[in-house]
Motif scaffolding. Structure first.
Motif, PDB file in Angstrom:
ATOM      1  N   HIS A  69       0.659  -1.218   0.014  1.00 21.66           N
ATOM      2  CA  HIS A  69      -0.020  -0.199  -0.014  1.00 21.66           C
ATOM      3  C   HIS A  69       0.728   1.410   0.035  1.00 21.66           C
ATOM      4  O   HIS A  69       0.597   2.150  -0.571  1.00 21.66           O
ATOM      5  CB  HIS A  69      -0.955  -0.056   1.243  1.00 21.66           C
ATOM      6  CG  HIS A  69      -1.728   1.239   1.328  1.00 21.66           C
ATOM      7  ND1 HIS A  69      -2.950   1.438   0.616  1.00 21.66           N
ATOM      8  CD2 HIS A  69      -1.402   2.440   2.180  1.00 21.66           C
ATOM      9  CE1 HIS A  69      -3.166   2.802   1.167  1.00 21.66           C
ATOM     10  NE2 HIS A  69      -2.489   3.364   1.960  1.00 21.66           N
ATOM     11  N   LEU A  70       1.970   1.210   0.936  1.00 20.09           N
ATOM     12  CA  LEU A  70       2.732   2.434   0.960  1.00 20.09           C
ATOM     13  C   LEU A  70       3.367   2.802  -0.598  1.00 20.09           C
ATOM     14  O   LEU A  70       3.550   3.920  -0.996  1.00 20.09           O
ATOM     15  CB  LEU A  70       3.775   2.126   1.903  1.00 20.09           C
ATOM     16  CG  LEU A  70       3.485   2.406   3.279  1.00 20.09           C
ATOM     17  CD1 LEU A  70       4.874   2.049   4.286  1.00 20.09           C
ATOM     18  CD2 LEU A  70       2.866   3.775   3.661  1.00 20.09           C
ATOM     19  N   SER A  71       3.825   1.839  -1.186  1.00 23.53           N
ATOM     20  CA  SER A  71       4.612   1.917  -2.484  1.00 23.53           C
ATOM     21  C   SER A  71       3.822   2.235  -3.511  1.00 23.53           C
ATOM     22  O   SER A  71       3.855   3.267  -4.146  1.00 23.53           O
ATOM     23  CB  SER A  71       5.216   0.483  -2.757  1.00 23.53           C
ATOM     24  OG  SER A  71       5.818   0.595  -3.928  1.00 23.53           O
ATOM     25  N   ALA A  72       2.549   1.796  -3.701  1.00 22.78           N
ATOM     26  CA  ALA A  72       1.511   1.524  -4.936  1.00 22.78           C
ATOM     27  C   ALA A  72       0.601   3.046  -4.493  1.00 22.78           C
ATOM     28  O   ALA A  72       0.445   3.768  -5.532  1.00 22.78           O
ATOM     29  CB  ALA A  72       0.347   0.666  -4.602  1.00 22.78           C
ATOM     30  N   GLU A  73       0.282   3.519  -3.324  1.00 25.57           N
ATOM     31  CA  GLU A  73      -0.489   4.835  -3.047  1.00 25.57           C
ATOM     32  C   GLU A  73       0.388   5.808  -2.830  1.00 25.57           C
ATOM     33  O   GLU A  73      -0.178   7.096  -3.025  1.00 25.57           O
ATOM     34  CB  GLU A  73      -1.415   4.398  -1.861  1.00 25.57           C
ATOM     35  CG  GLU A  73      -2.578   3.290  -2.265  1.00 25.57           C
ATOM     36  CD  GLU A  73      -3.320   3.700  -3.329  1.00 25.57           C
ATOM     37  OE1 GLU A  73      -3.807   5.003  -3.631  1.00 25.57           O
ATOM     38  OE2 GLU A  73      -3.609   2.709  -4.130  1.00 25.57           O
ATOM     39  N   HIS A  74       1.409   5.783  -2.275  1.00 18.21           N
ATOM     40  CA  HIS A  74       2.302   6.877  -1.605  1.00 18.21           C
ATOM     41  C   HIS A  74       3.709   6.980  -2.195  1.00 18.21           C
ATOM     42  O   HIS A  74       4.743   8.161  -1.996  1.00 18.21           O
ATOM     43  CB  HIS A  74       2.205   6.719  -0.132  1.00 18.21           C
ATOM     44  CG  HIS A  74       0.905   7.009   0.412  1.00 18.21           C
ATOM     45  ND1 HIS A  74       0.182   7.940   0.403  1.00 18.21           N
ATOM     46  CD2 HIS A  74       0.155   5.951   1.041  1.00 18.21           C
ATOM     47  CE1 HIS A  74      -0.992   7.667   1.089  1.00 18.21           C
ATOM     48  NE2 HIS A  74      -1.155   6.633   1.247  1.00 18.21           N
ATOM     49  N   GLY A  75       3.962   5.875  -3.124  1.00 13.64           N
ATOM     50  CA  GLY A  75       5.550   5.857  -3.593  1.00 13.64           C
ATOM     51  C   GLY A  75       6.555   5.900  -2.354  1.00 13.64           C
ATOM     52  O   GLY A  75       7.789   6.326  -2.550  1.00 13.64           O
ATOM     53  N   ILE A  76       6.349   5.292  -1.153  1.00 15.06           N
ATOM     54  CA  ILE A  76       7.127   5.207  -0.096  1.00 15.06           C
ATOM     55  C   ILE A  76       7.664   3.627  -0.049  1.00 15.06           C
ATOM     56  O   ILE A  76       6.576   2.564  -0.109  1.00 15.06           O
ATOM     57  CB  ILE A  76       6.572   5.380   1.228  1.00 15.06           C
ATOM     58  CG1 ILE A  76       6.075   6.783   1.052  1.00 15.06           C
ATOM     59  CG2 ILE A  76       7.307   5.133   2.304  1.00 15.06           C
ATOM     60  CD1 ILE A  76       5.256   7.219   2.460  1.00 15.06           C
ATOM     61  N   GLU A  77       8.986   3.447  -0.402  1.00 17.08           N
ATOM     62  CA  GLU A  77       9.366   2.328  -0.332  1.00 17.08           C
ATOM     63  C   GLU A  77       9.837   1.733   0.835  1.00 17.08           C
ATOM     64  O   GLU A  77      10.828   2.327   1.457  1.00 17.08           O
ATOM     65  CB  GLU A  77      10.486   1.856  -1.375  1.00 17.08           C
ATOM     66  CG  GLU A  77      10.156   2.320  -2.926  1.00 17.08           C
ATOM     67  CD  GLU A  77       9.014   1.230  -3.443  1.00 17.08           C
ATOM     68  OE1 GLU A  77       9.067   0.078  -3.038  1.00 17.08           O
ATOM     69  OE2 GLU A  77       8.119   1.810  -4.160  1.00 17.08           O
TER      70      GLU A  77
END
Length: 100
Positions: A69-77
């Motif tokens: 979710h962090l990666s897909a929705e917010h670009g946070i890896e």
């Protein structure tokens, strides 16, 4: 460090508030974390609440879903392993805030 490189307290607070919103939205969107208890739902809406993530049923699969979710929705890896080291809402918010 030069003064222009420091983050002011208002900037840090704004990052924290944004991060808490990201954490809450991630918990609500997580298909593994099912929120039926009105007290737990209220705790998510209370910025001062700091509960153990296990209270929400946050297990290894939930951590993986949260990382996606962090990666897909917010670009946070972030990895599920990094998330595992953060056991409370505040700890997880701090991790996300550090990555903003």
């Amino acid at each position: 460090m030069p003064i222009w490189g420091r983050r002011s307290a208002p900037d840090a607070h704004a990052r924290w508030v944004r991060a808490r919103g990201i954490v809450v939205s991630g918990l609500r969107a997580n298909p593994v974390v099912v929120l039926f208890d009105p007290d737990l739902i209220a705790a998510l809406d209370d910025p001062g609440a700091d509960l153990e993530l296990e209270t929400f049923g946050f297990d290894s699969l939930a951590r993986l879903e949260f990382a996606v979710h962090l990666s897909a929705e917010h670009g946070i890896e972030v990895t599920a392993e990094e998330i595992e080291r953060h056991r409370t809402l505040s700890d997880l918010t701090g991790l996300v805030a550090s990555l903003l």
